[in-house]
Design a protein around this motif. Structure first.
Motif, short mmCIF file in Angstrom:
data_model
loop_
_atom_site.label_atom_id
_atom_site.label_comp_id
_atom_site.label_asym_id
_atom_site.label_seq_id
_atom_site.Cartn_x
_atom_site.Cartn_y
_atom_site.Cartn_z
N VAL A 219 0.91 -1.28 0.09
CA VAL A 219 0.13 -0.04 -0.06
C VAL A 219 0.82 1.35 -0.14
N LEU A 220 1.80 1.18 0.70
CA LEU A 220 2.86 2.43 0.95
C LEU A 220 3.44 2.35 -0.38
N GLY A 221 4.15 1.36 -1.17
CA GLY A 221 4.61 1.42 -2.59
C GLY A 221 3.69 2.01 -3.56
N ALA A 222 2.46 1.97 -3.44
CA ALA A 222 1.56 2.59 -4.25
C ALA A 222 1.47 4.20 -4.20
N LEU A 223 1.83 4.50 -3.13
CA LEU A 223 1.59 5.88 -2.99
C LEU A 223 2.38 6.78 -4.01
N PRO A 224 2.02 7.49 -4.64
CA PRO A 224 3.13 8.68 -5.34
C PRO A 224 3.81 9.54 -4.56
N ALA A 225 4.91 10.02 -5.27
CA ALA A 225 5.59 11.01 -4.85
C ALA A 225 4.96 12.32 -5.26
N ASP A 226 4.46 13.51 -4.51
CA ASP A 226 3.78 14.59 -5.20
C ASP A 226 4.46 15.90 -4.65
N PRO A 231 10.49 11.34 -2.46
CA PRO A 231 11.20 10.14 -2.28
C PRO A 231 12.34 10.30 -1.31
N ILE A 232 12.49 9.26 -0.59
CA ILE A 232 13.76 9.05 0.08
C ILE A 232 14.38 7.73 0.28
N GLU A 233 15.58 7.67 0.35
CA GLU A 233 16.38 6.20 0.53
C GLU A 233 16.60 6.16 2.17
N VAL A 234 16.40 4.96 2.42
CA VAL A 234 16.63 4.66 4.20
C VAL A 234 17.36 3.39 3.84
N VAL A 243 8.75 11.00 2.11
CA VAL A 243 8.99 12.00 3.22
C VAL A 243 8.11 13.07 3.03
N GLY A 244 7.49 13.39 4.20
CA GLY A 244 6.67 14.63 4.26
C GLY A 244 6.96 15.51 5.35
N CYS A 245 6.95 16.87 4.90
CA CYS A 245 7.30 17.83 6.19
C CYS A 245 6.22 18.86 6.45
N TRP A 246 5.99 19.35 7.27
CA TRP A 246 4.87 20.45 7.74
C TRP A 246 5.24 21.39 8.97
N SER A 247 5.22 22.49 8.81
CA SER A 247 5.27 23.46 10.03
C SER A 247 4.06 24.37 10.01
N ASN A 248 3.61 24.62 11.11
CA ASN A 248 2.64 25.82 11.58
C ASN A 248 3.27 27.31 11.33
N GLY A 249 4.52 27.25 11.06
CA GLY A 249 5.15 28.61 10.85
C GLY A 249 5.37 29.22 9.35
N GLU A 250 5.85 30.23 9.22
CA GLU A 250 6.28 30.75 7.74
C GLU A 250 7.23 31.79 8.13
#
Length: 300
Positions: A219-226, A231-234, A243-250
């Motif tokens: 299921v994870l493998g079917a998620l597209p990078a957008d 993409p990330i190599e581990v 990998v996805g990142c988010w912040s409540n600041g700007e």
């Protein structure tokens, strides 16, 4: 009830990870997830998860919170409630041993926080009546050989001292990882499906959360990078992750930020979230990747 013509469709959570991960857990637990959408605008109006035979998982969650607080868990009667806060409404709880989480958005009333809107109470009663006669689900399929007899907790998977090594700090501790708020049936589904979650933290560490859901790497493998996921190599993972990142600041470092690495390890979908404030995304992403690498090594 919603004041619109609705069409049924696949479950939607508002972000691509939740839209894939929550149904994967629910279905692995023998349940189902779905949603209804406004036929004219396409807006999501109702989402629903149903997880059978979930009382044992709910009891485990209660027991872990009690143990953390040094308390003895208290047996509770599992029931289902209905409530609204303005135009957002929910039907949640248990019908027998079946967990139900139904959320309705943009309802055509302003209920001012009244807990028992009569039409939602009627919906609760109908859902309960339709589920009350169900027989127990029966034995779930065994986990795949890739994960069978695998760990059932973060500490069993990765010892705290190994996590501390990955974080380059002296000591680290695990904590209860379930949502303090309601969570769309995710927690009981995760446990019923053989998964687990925890929080981690220690002096000098950003702090975050680890979640493992066995047999859902596909299921994870079917998620597209957008735009939200890159993409990330581990090292040690069985394939590339996201990998996805988010912040409540700007800009990013002006607020509280978080980065989550999602990687397939031994057939499981493993997520590592790292969070802190007053920092850029790069160190958060690096910490999450280091922990994911440590997990891959521990599970090898």
């Amino acid at each position: 009830m919603t004041g619109a013509d609705l069409v049924a469709g696949v479950y939607s959570h508002g972000d691509p990870v939740g839209t894939a991960l929550i149904p994967a857990a629910v279905q692995s637990a023998g349940g189902f997830a779905c949603a209804w959408f406004d036929s004219e605008t396409g807006a999501r109006r109702v989402s629903l998860t149903v997880v059978p035979d979930a009382v044992e998982a709910a009891d485990r969650i209660d027991a872990e919170f009690a143990a953390r607080n040094g308390e003895t868990p208290v047996a509770v009667e599992r029931s289902m409630h209905a409530s609204c806060i303005y135009d957002y409404c929910e039907v949640q709880g248990f019908s027998g041993t079946t967990a139900v989480n139904l959320f309705a958005y943009d309802m055509p009333w302003d209920d001012s926080g009244s807990p028992d809107h009569p039409r939602m109470v009627a919906l609760r009663d109908e859902v309960s009546a339709n589920l009350s006669g169900l027989a127990p689900l029966g034995q779930l399929p065994a986990l795949s050989p890739a994960w069978r007899n695998g760990p059932s907790s973060c500490a069993e998977m990765l010892a705290p001292e190994e996590l501390a090594d990955a974080l380059s700090i002296d000591a680290v501790a695990y904590d209860v990882g379930y949502a303090y708020e309601e969570s769309n049936g995710w927690d009981v589904a995760l446990l019923t499906a053989g998964g687990f979650t925890c929080r981690y933290g220690g002096d000098g560490a950003f702090g975050g959360r680890i979640t493992v859901l066995p047999d859902t790497a596909a299921v994870l493998g079917a998620l597209p990078a957008d735009g939200d996921l890159s993409p990330i190599e581990v090292q040690g993972a069985s394939a590339s992750g996201l990998v996805g990142c988010w912040s409540n600041g700007e800009p990013f470092e002006a607020g509280t930020g978080q980065c989550t690495v999602h990687v397939p390890i031994r057939g499981a979908w493993v997520s590592v979230l790292s969070a802190s404030y007053d920092t850029t995304a790069a160190p958060l992403q690096a910490e999450a990747a280091r922990i994911a690498t440590a997990i891959a090594t521990a599970l090898d």
